[in-house]
Design an enzyme around this catalytic site. Structure first.
Site, short mmCIF file in Angstrom:
data_model
loop_
_atom_site.label_atom_id
_atom_site.label_comp_id
_atom_site.label_asym_id
_atom_site.label_seq_id
_atom_site.Cartn_x
_atom_site.Cartn_y
_atom_site.Cartn_z
CD GLU A 220 -44.21 -45.40 -97.62
OE1 GLU A 220 -44.73 -44.57 -96.85
OE2 GLU A 220 -44.88 -46.26 -98.24
CG ASN B 202 -42.91 -42.25 -94.78
OD1 ASN B 202 -41.94 -42.48 -95.49
ND2 ASN B 202 -43.98 -43.05 -94.78
CE LYS C 124 -47.33 -41.51 -96.96
NZ LYS C 124 -47.25 -42.95 -96.64
CD GLU D 26 -47.63 -44.12 -93.45
OE1 GLU D 26 -46.91 -43.14 -93.74
OE2 GLU D 26 -48.22 -44.81 -94.30
CB CYS E 233 -46.74 -44.22 -99.89
SG CYS E 233 -47.82 -45.67 -99.73
CG ASN F 226 -43.49 -49.90 -97.86
OD1 ASN F 226 -42.94 -50.33 -96.87
ND2 ASN F 226 -42.80 -49.58 -98.94
#
Length: 316
Positions: A47, A108, A125, A144, A174, A199
């Site tokens: 990621e 993301n 994501k 995020e 992730c 991550n």
């Protein structure tokens, strides 16, 4: 018939906030070349592989630093060297990145690129962790929700090329791997390999001291094994690991077979390659017998991938 693919996970060590894009690109290309020398046909990166994990900081919306972490196109001026090298080597790859759309939306995201340099699939994501606002009481931030919108592409499955034996592929990013929904939607489309870049913090990103590197690495491995087994698919989960500007990230990159068995796992928190020969026919026992994914058993649920998601037909 045996349908083999030589698969590599390309774990990255930390990327510091001060590291240049050129330096990071050199590391990515070195891993790609190392994997190719060992016969890899598909390389899976983590990621947000082009940058440090910037959501750990509060950055003003109009700060040029923030926009500098996002890609407006792939390949772009700074990322083209990786795409060009992969095409020259005839190797495909999965990679996570921060996406800025022409409409100004930020995601993301991850893409899978074929050995000819063509983007085969994109994923955004969906399960964004953390908070939108800065939490002054916490040592580490997870922002995020501030910097990204929730993914809007669903969980699309797609075919890999004939040179890979036309596998049905899926992607997660992730935190998505911790939730069963994404795996199951991909499993219902017949996914034979699910690729995940991450991550993941080596501490509780929401505050507190109830989690550490060991338990979070255990959970990361557990979800790859459990979901690979329950969906009768191969799984590869690849970390960005180590200590970025004082904040730890877990490693534990792994490749798991359709029985949920750990085939290989990274041993360090730095740049490291893991490789395995993936046999997609190994998915058949679970799909056709144990979990009854076969279309003739549940035709209203397990429709062909082309009918379900509008994917391109498998190469002939």
């Amino acid at each position: 018939m045996t349908r083999l693919l030589r698969l590599a996970g390309a774990q990255l060590g930390p990327i510091q906030r001060a590291d240049s894009r050129a330096h990071t690109m050199e590391r990515l290309i070195a891993l790609l070349e190392g994997a190719a020398k060992q016969g890899a046909e598909l390389v899976v990166f983590p990621e947000l592989a082009f940058t440090t994990f910037f959501p750990r900081w509060w950055i003003a919306e109009d700060d040029p630093e923030l926009l500098g972490y996002f890609e407006r196109e792939l390949p772009g001026p700074q990322t083209r060297p990786l795409f060009d090298k992969a095409k020259a080597l005839g190797v495909g790859f999965y990679i996570g990145y921060a996406e800025l759309t022409p409409e100004g939306k930020r995601f993301n995201s991850a893409v899978t690129v074929g050995p000819d340099g063509r983007i085969l699939g994109k994923y955004r994501k969906i399960h964004l962790p953390g908070s939108r606002e800065f939490r002054p009481q916490q040592q580490y931030q997870q922002l995020e929700k501030r910097y990204f919108e929730y993914g809007d592409l669903g969980f699309p499955a797609f075919y890999g090329p004939k040179s890979w034996n036309s596998p049905i592929l899926g992607m997660l990013v992730c935190n998505d791997r911790r939730w069963p929904e994404g795996w199951r939607v991909l499993g219902l489309q017949g996914a034979e390999l699910v690729m995940v870049g991450y991550n993941s913090a080596a501490y509780d990103p929401n505050g507190g001291d109830s989690e550490n590197l060991e338990i979070r690495t255990f959970h990361s491995t557990l979800v790859a094994q459990a979901n690979a087994y329950m969906n009768a698919c191969w799984a590869v989960a690849v970390a960005k690991a180590g200590v970025e500007d004082g904040a730890g990230l877990i490693g534990g990159s792994c490749i798991v077979d359709p029985n949920g068995k750990l085939v290989t796992q990274a041993k360090t928190l730095g740049d490291e390659l893991i490789l395995a020969d993936v046999d997609f026919d190994a998915c058949r026992q679970g799909k056709e017998k144990i979990f009854n994914f076969a279309a003739h058993r549940r035709p209203q649920w397990y429709k062909p991938i082309v009918e379900r998601v509008g994917a391109v037909e498998p190469p002939v």
